[in-house]
Design an enzyme around this catalytic site. Sequence first.
Site, PDB file in Angstrom:
ATOM      1  N   SER A  47       0.840  -1.196   0.000  1.00 56.06           N
ATOM      2  CA  SER A  47       0.000   0.000   0.000  1.00 56.06           C
ATOM      3  C   SER A  47       0.877   1.248   0.000  1.00 56.06           C
ATOM      4  O   SER A  47       2.107   1.162   0.052  1.00 56.06           O
ATOM      5  CB  SER A  47      -0.913  -0.007   1.236  1.00 56.06           C
ATOM      6  OG  SER A  47      -0.141  -0.034   2.421  1.00 56.06           O
ATOM      7  N   SER A  48       0.244   2.406  -0.059  1.00 54.46           N
ATOM      8  CA  SER A  48       0.920   3.715   0.001  1.00 54.46           C
ATOM      9  C   SER A  48       1.876   3.943  -1.161  1.00 54.46           C
ATOM     10  O   SER A  48       2.908   4.595  -1.012  1.00 54.46           O
ATOM     11  CB  SER A  48       1.674   3.873   1.334  1.00 54.46           C
ATOM     12  OG  SER A  48       0.793   3.744   2.423  1.00 54.46           O
TER      13      SER A  48
ATOM     14  N   GLY B   2       0.848   5.505  -3.887  1.00 48.16           N
ATOM     15  CA  GLY B   2       0.443   6.752  -4.529  1.00 48.16           C
ATOM     16  C   GLY B   2      -0.636   6.574  -5.575  1.00 48.16           C
ATOM     17  O   GLY B   2      -0.625   7.273  -6.597  1.00 48.16           O
ATOM     18  N   LYS B   3      -1.579   5.654  -5.328  1.00 45.42           N
ATOM     19  CA  LYS B   3      -2.681   5.485  -6.287  1.00 45.42           C
ATOM     20  C   LYS B   3      -3.460   6.778  -6.453  1.00 45.42           C
ATOM     21  O   LYS B   3      -3.890   7.119  -7.554  1.00 45.42           O
ATOM     22  CB  LYS B   3      -3.631   4.376  -5.829  1.00 45.42           C
ATOM     23  CG  LYS B   3      -3.114   2.972  -5.959  1.00 45.42           C
ATOM     24  CD  LYS B   3      -4.217   1.948  -5.836  1.00 45.42           C
ATOM     25  CE  LYS B   3      -4.976   2.031  -4.533  1.00 45.42           C
ATOM     26  NZ  LYS B   3      -4.158   1.716  -3.345  1.00 45.42           N
TER      27      LYS B   3
ATOM     28  N   THR C 140       5.736  -7.728  -9.155  1.00 49.81           N
ATOM     29  CA  THR C 140       4.798  -7.201 -10.155  1.00 49.81           C
ATOM     30  C   THR C 140       4.165  -8.339 -10.945  1.00 49.81           C
ATOM     31  O   THR C 140       2.955  -8.332 -11.222  1.00 49.81           O
ATOM     32  CB  THR C 140       5.518  -6.226 -11.097  1.00 49.81           C
ATOM     33  OG1 THR C 140       5.921  -5.082 -10.346  1.00 49.81           O
ATOM     34  CG2 THR C 140       4.616  -5.788 -12.237  1.00 49.81           C
TER      35      THR C 140
ATOM     36  N   CYS D  11      -9.798  25.759  13.568  1.00 47.84           N
ATOM     37  CA  CYS D  11     -10.742  24.911  14.299  1.00 47.84           C
ATOM     38  C   CYS D  11     -10.357  24.854  15.780  1.00 47.84           C
ATOM     39  O   CYS D  11     -10.550  25.824  16.501  1.00 47.84           O
ATOM     40  CB  CYS D  11     -10.812  23.534  13.655  1.00 47.84           C
ATOM     41  SG  CYS D  11     -12.261  22.569  14.167  1.00 47.84           S
TER      42      CYS D  11
ATOM     43  N   MET E 253      -8.395  27.859  16.861  1.00 53.26           N
ATOM     44  CA  MET E 253      -9.135  29.056  17.259  1.00 53.26           C
ATOM     45  C   MET E 253      -9.630  28.917  18.689  1.00 53.26           C
ATOM     46  O   MET E 253      -9.619  29.873  19.469  1.00 53.26           O
ATOM     47  CB  MET E 253     -10.326  29.298  16.333  1.00 53.26           C
ATOM     48  CG  MET E 253     -11.030  30.623  16.604  1.00 53.26           C
ATOM     49  SD  MET E 253     -12.695  30.788  15.911  1.00 53.26           S
ATOM     50  CE  MET E 253     -13.688  30.150  17.273  1.00 53.26           C
TER      51      MET E 253
ATOM     52  N   GLU F  62     -15.143  20.196  26.296  1.00 50.84           N
ATOM     53  CA  GLU F  62     -14.600  18.964  25.728  1.00 50.84           C
ATOM     54  C   GLU F  62     -13.507  18.407  26.626  1.00 50.84           C
ATOM     55  O   GLU F  62     -13.351  17.189  26.753  1.00 50.84           O
ATOM     56  CB  GLU F  62     -14.039  19.229  24.327  1.00 50.84           C
ATOM     57  CG  GLU F  62     -13.456  17.992  23.664  1.00 50.84           C
ATOM     58  CD  GLU F  62     -12.873  18.261  22.277  1.00 50.84           C
ATOM     59  OE1 GLU F  62     -12.463  17.281  21.615  1.00 50.84           O
ATOM     60  OE2 GLU F  62     -12.822  19.439  21.854  1.00 50.84           O
TER      61      GLU F  62
ATOM     62  N   HIS G 256     -12.221  25.150   8.224  1.00 48.25           N
ATOM     63  CA  HIS G 256     -11.014  24.546   7.656  1.00 48.25           C
ATOM     64  C   HIS G 256     -10.756  25.110   6.257  1.00 48.25           C
ATOM     65  O   HIS G 256     -11.138  24.504   5.251  1.00 48.25           O
ATOM     66  CB  HIS G 256     -11.162  23.027   7.591  1.00 48.25           C
ATOM     67  CG  HIS G 256     -11.092  22.352   8.919  1.00 48.25           C
ATOM     68  ND1 HIS G 256      -9.901  21.912   9.460  1.00 48.25           N
ATOM     69  CD2 HIS G 256     -12.057  22.071   9.830  1.00 48.25           C
ATOM     70  CE1 HIS G 256     -10.142  21.370  10.651  1.00 48.25           C
ATOM     71  NE2 HIS G 256     -11.443  21.462  10.898  1.00 48.25           N
TER      72      HIS G 256
ATOM     73  N   GLU H  35      -8.142  25.136   4.551  1.00 54.99           N
ATOM     74  CA  GLU H  35      -7.192  24.346   3.761  1.00 54.99           C
ATOM     75  C   GLU H  35      -7.872  23.475   2.725  1.00 54.99           C
ATOM     76  O   GLU H  35      -7.260  23.119   1.703  1.00 54.99           O
ATOM     77  CB  GLU H  35      -6.314  23.485   4.681  1.00 54.99           C
ATOM     78  CG  GLU H  35      -7.012  22.377   5.439  1.00 54.99           C
ATOM     79  CD  GLU H  35      -7.543  22.783   6.796  1.00 54.99           C
ATOM     80  OE1 GLU H  35      -7.710  21.904   7.665  1.00 54.99           O
ATOM     81  OE2 GLU H  35      -7.805  23.982   6.987  1.00 54.99           O
TER      82      GLU H  35
END
Length: 563
Positions: free
Chosen positions: A13-14, A16-17, A205, A393, A396, A417, A530, A532
């Site tokens: 995994s990882s 970059g699909k 592969t 978020c 702040m 919280e 958010h 971003e």
Amino acid sequence: MTKFVFVTGGVVSSLGKGIAAASLAAILESRGLKVTLIKLDPYLNVDPGTMSPFQHGEVFVTEDGAETDLDLGHYERFITTRMKRSNNFTSGQIYKNVLEKERRGDYLGKTVQVIPHVTNEIQEFVKRGAGIGSHSGDDAKFGVGEPVDVAIVEIGGTVGDIESLPFLEAVRQLSLKMGPTNTAFVHLTYVPFIAAAGELKTKPTQHTVQKMREIGIQPDVLLCRADRPIPDEEREKISLFTNVALHGVISVWDADTIYKVPRMLHEQGLDEMICMKLQLLTKPANLSRWDRLVKEVEHPRREITIAMAGKYTELSDSYKSLNEALRHAGIQHHAKVNIEYVDSETLTPETAGELSKFDAILVPGGFGKRGIEGKIVAAQYAREHGIPYLGICLGMQVATIEYARHKAGLAGANSTEFEPDGPHPVIALIDEWQDADGSIQKRDANSDLGGTMRLGAQSSDVKAGTLAHEIYGDVVTERHRHRYEANQKYLQRLQDAGLVISAITQREKLTEMVELPRSVHPWYVGVQFHPEFKSTPWDGHPLFSSYIAAALEHHAALQKEAA
């Protein structure tokens, strides 16, 4: 008719699909095609909203309030199509919907099985994401995307995983129904370099493609990931043993910026192969803006360093969109933005002096009590030393708590919280709000954690004469993901002490932005949303652009003092 490209991954995994799929989408879009991307996640969670950032990375929020995989952030940054709820779904959603139908009797007494019921459900979800509705109640429940020329479907996980099998079977069936000229399979694989042997190994592969062929899928293209370009001799070997044409074996080596990947894939003919397979007649690809972007990234004129005080610092994917937004703003100012993570659990009043070397300080979003006092220390240090500060978020909220404690005389101020019975709950649970679609949402302390936050695009009025107004104008519309807010009972006390409430919602009077006057601090802003999630490498984002401009000014001042 909508064409489909299915992107799978093998070996590990990882790889970059998400970047590979987004890059292909960007190239096809440059050829004049309308493209969307869909992410299929095999895990049983209904969505990633309750998953630990250490497990999953960032949760990306769409305009319509869906909590989705971080790959959707890559999709939005690479192409112009905006993602929706229908662009990401999980095994949890699929099975939940199948079981609800079974309880209603929709299957008319049949034995409910993975094949055909689960696989059919997956196909319906895929088609909805591509803008092909089923004219059923599920269209309204899950949403239907805009009609497109090409839908690129990324299947999470690794070929061979048990969880992925229903998804692979579903897309195999879908490709059979649609025909060979309407579907294509792109498989991302890994070609490791064995240092002891001094060579690349193609056997993994070969095995992953063999596994796909056992399922009934023959890849049309192999994207072979390695730490270096793969020589033609190895590509020929891969082609021979995988039954993929040589020109379909594409080398994808490590790049120093993800924005080089579209050019890398285009120069090896990926988009041309896909267009030929799908019988699409288009204009030539134009990647000039990607070339300009890479040039900006590689040739900055200035350099600054931002301190990001958080508790998920061990996994940068936890702040993926935020990292990218800071870099986008740097590009707008021809500057390289370095991000140094500061573990908020180790930050104390005694160690806060280490923040003095930074050009700006940022406290990102997060949940839970762990590390919260360190974040408050970061906000206090930035305020007292005139260092540009951006709180997002939770960032702040900690700025509000810090100001309440040290400027408004509210000793022991906190959020419910972290301290439910504290003396001054300046941050408290939101119990009611109105969503962008006009619906009224109500929550209490006993509500489920999953899917119960204030989510998606929300608008608020901006106070004239503020820094927020300089950035946004009269109205700010940004994406949200939170369940706590500034307590209205304390707003006047905070304002009397000098804190500016610069953006607030009309109906509920929820605080969306706070800041300090320019006469007190050069740049100190907290936002409940958010921003971003809306930043792109082409346009950046006005809030981050203003923040980076302030950081550059602070950097110049520090250099002048040192000279």
